[in-house]
Scaffold this active site. Structure first.
Site, PDB file in Angstrom:
ATOM      1  N   ARG A  90       0.795  -1.290   0.113  1.00 60.03           N
ATOM      2  CA  ARG A  90       0.013  -0.056   0.137  1.00 60.03           C
ATOM      3  C   ARG A  90       0.929   1.142   0.050  1.00 60.03           C
ATOM      4  NH1 ARG A  90      -1.611   1.680   5.810  1.00 60.03           N
ATOM      5  NH2 ARG A  90       0.262   0.626   7.014  1.00 60.03           N
ATOM      6  N   ASP A 254       6.980   5.100  17.307  1.00 61.24           N
ATOM      7  CA  ASP A 254       7.891   4.230  16.727  1.00 61.24           C
ATOM      8  C   ASP A 254       9.276   4.445  17.244  1.00 61.24           C
ATOM      9  OD1 ASP A 254       6.053   3.096  15.429  1.00 61.24           O
ATOM     10  OD2 ASP A 254       6.180   4.343  13.609  1.00 61.24           O
TER      11      ASP A 254
HETATM   12  N1  LIG Z   1       3.796  17.225  21.879  1.00 58.74           N
HETATM   13  C1  LIG Z   1       4.960  16.307  22.511  1.00 58.74           C
HETATM   14  N2  LIG Z   1       6.066  16.886  23.041  1.00 58.74           N
HETATM   15  C2  LIG Z   1       7.129  16.413  23.598  1.00 58.74           C
HETATM   16  N3  LIG Z   1       7.165  15.111  23.387  1.00 58.74           N
HETATM   17  C3  LIG Z   1       6.437  14.066  22.705  1.00 58.74           C
HETATM   18  C4  LIG Z   1       5.062  14.917  22.132  1.00 58.74           C
HETATM   19  N4  LIG Z   1       4.407  13.983  21.540  1.00 58.74           N
HETATM   20  C5  LIG Z   1       4.833  12.810  21.801  1.00 58.74           C
HETATM   21  N5  LIG Z   1       6.151  13.022  22.546  1.00 58.74           N
HETATM   22  C6  LIG Z   1       7.012  11.974  22.622  1.00 58.74           C
HETATM   23  O1  LIG Z   1       6.998  10.717  22.277  1.00 58.74           O
HETATM   24  C7  LIG Z   1       6.438   9.856  22.982  1.00 58.74           C
HETATM   25  C8  LIG Z   1       5.543   8.937  22.221  1.00 58.74           C
HETATM   26  O2  LIG Z   1       4.229   9.809  22.056  1.00 58.74           O
HETATM   27  P1  LIG Z   1       2.899   9.351  22.102  1.00 58.74           P
HETATM   28  O3  LIG Z   1       2.452   8.872  23.324  1.00 58.74           O
HETATM   29  O4  LIG Z   1       2.152  10.049  21.409  1.00 58.74           O
HETATM   30  O5  LIG Z   1       2.803   7.783  21.312  1.00 58.74           O
HETATM   31  P2  LIG Z   1       1.765   7.315  20.402  1.00 58.74           P
HETATM   32  O6  LIG Z   1       0.604   7.547  20.630  1.00 58.74           O
HETATM   33  O7  LIG Z   1       2.054   5.866  20.191  1.00 58.74           O
HETATM   34  O8  LIG Z   1       2.534   7.810  19.019  1.00 58.74           O
HETATM   35  P3  LIG Z   1       2.091   7.340  17.385  1.00 58.74           P
HETATM   36  O9  LIG Z   1       1.022   8.205  16.824  1.00 58.74           O
HETATM   37  O10 LIG Z   1       3.427   7.540  16.767  1.00 58.74           O
HETATM   38  O11 LIG Z   1       1.945   5.770  17.494  1.00 58.74           O
HETATM   39  C9  LIG Z   1       6.036  10.293  24.309  1.00 58.74           C
HETATM   40  O12 LIG Z   1       6.269   9.639  25.349  1.00 58.74           O
HETATM   41  C10 LIG Z   1       7.028  11.806  24.296  1.00 58.74           C
HETATM   42  O13 LIG Z   1       8.380  11.364  24.715  1.00 58.74           O
END
Ligand SMILES: Nc1ncnc2c1ncn2[C@@H]1O[C@H](COP(=O)(O)OP(=O)(O)OP(=O)(O)O)[C@@H](O)[C@H]1O
Ligand SMILES: [Mg+2]
Length: 309
Positions: A90, A254
């Protein structure tokens, strides 16, 4: 032989472009597209490479886009083992509207996988002897929802460590079988335990429950800009994310998984592992488009996290 392998059942090519003012009916003049290989496990392999490590990427690919995906990974010198599929890989599309700086992400469904094709992916993992297996991303149509549970069974039998980053039913089945580490975000953890949206103070008891029931040895819950928590049966750590000017959060999860697994294989203690994972996640938000964490940013942010303690 690398100590880490990743498996991506639903890989993709991310095609990024930008355009000034997205409107219906008009011909939209886009900037030259940038192509990146994508999909959970593939991104983890790419981020581990940025950190100075190596993780073999196992994935299915097919058609002209499959050949292109293989080429994109070769260009980045990522070691791969690809399983040929009948259907084509994809392609997703990311368009930034430069007028309002909004990003539109169009995700295509993965192609239907045949039984023999996903079975070959499973065998490729089984026949490898890496200690760490990172299974990340969604499952395309045709793949049984307990695919990650099948991997969990193999990992337990062969005393290997399975890290799972996925959501919904695929995650539920994996946890039912029992894995080494899961990295849900708060929404994913909430739906795993049948709740709408958990409060931060509910995370620790719920994670301990999962651990005591044999669901996962380590639970890392990522909290976006709030950082993350790491819980085992013995310890609970929480790390705040450094405050940064984020460009996009694409690839943050990731990159975080890559940082966690990479530092575990370096023999680091779990407090360091969490800090490093948060540094990698936050580093990914500094880059535009689908870029993952860079080592330079990770090291700078890691020092910042350490100094705040
Ligand atoms: N706005 C932000 N500012 C600073 N750090 C961030 C921010 N968003 C994400 N991170 C960092 O990235 C890590 C993983 O983000 P998140 O919790 O959004 O993961 P996720 O929902 O699995 O993301 P994805 O959409 O990539 O799967 C967080 O624990 C933090 O360290
Ligand atoms: Mg995620």
């Amino acid at each position: 032989m690398s100590d880490i392998i990743t498996i991506t059942l639903n890989p993709c090519i991310d095609k990024s472009t930008s355009v000034s003012g997205i409107q219906p009916d008009k011909k939209l003049r886009c900037t030259p597209p940038v192509f990146d290989p994508g999909g959970g496990g593939i991104n983890v392999s790419r981020a581990i490479k940025n950190l100075g490590g190596e993780a073999l990427a196992i994935y299915p690919s097919g058609g002209y886009s499959g050949v292109f995906l293989n080429q994109l990974l070769a260009r980045e010198s990522i070691p791969v083992l690809n399983i040929q599929t009948k259907q084509h890989t994809r392609e997703n599309m990311i368009a930034v509207d430069t007028m309002c700086n909004q990003q539109y992400r169009f995700g295509m469904p993965g192609p239907l996988m045949e039984v023999e094709e996903w079975q070959r992916c499973l065998e490729a993992v089984e026949h490898n002897d890496s200690e760490y297996i990172v299974a990340s991303g969604s499952l395309p149509p045709g793949v049984p929802v307990d695919f990650y549970a099948k991997l969990a069974l193999i990992a337990k039998r062969d005393k290997r460590k399975l890290i799972v980053d996925t959501s919904g039913e695929a995650l539920r089945h994996a946890v039912k079988e029992g894995v080494y580490l899961i990295k849900p975000n708060l929404g994913e953890l909430s739906s795993l335990v049948g709740e709408n949206e958990l409060e931060t103070n509910e995370i620790e008891p719920i994670a301990k429950d999962l651990i005591l029931n044999g669901g996962s040895e380590i639970v890392v819950v990522s909290l976006g800009a709030q950082g993350a928590m790491l819980i085992t049966k013995d310890v609970t750590y929480k790390v705040d994310a450094p405050i940064v000017k984020r460009k996009t959060t694409v690839g943050a999860g990731d990159s975080m998984v890559a940082g966690i697994v990479f530092s575990i294989t370096q023999g680091e203690n779990l407090r360091h592992v969490l800090r490093y994972g948060v540094a990698c996640g936050t580093a990914a938000t500094l880059n535009a488009g689908t870029s993952l964490c860079s080592r330079q940013d990770v090291e700078r942010l890691y020092k910042q996290i350490q100094n705040e303690k």
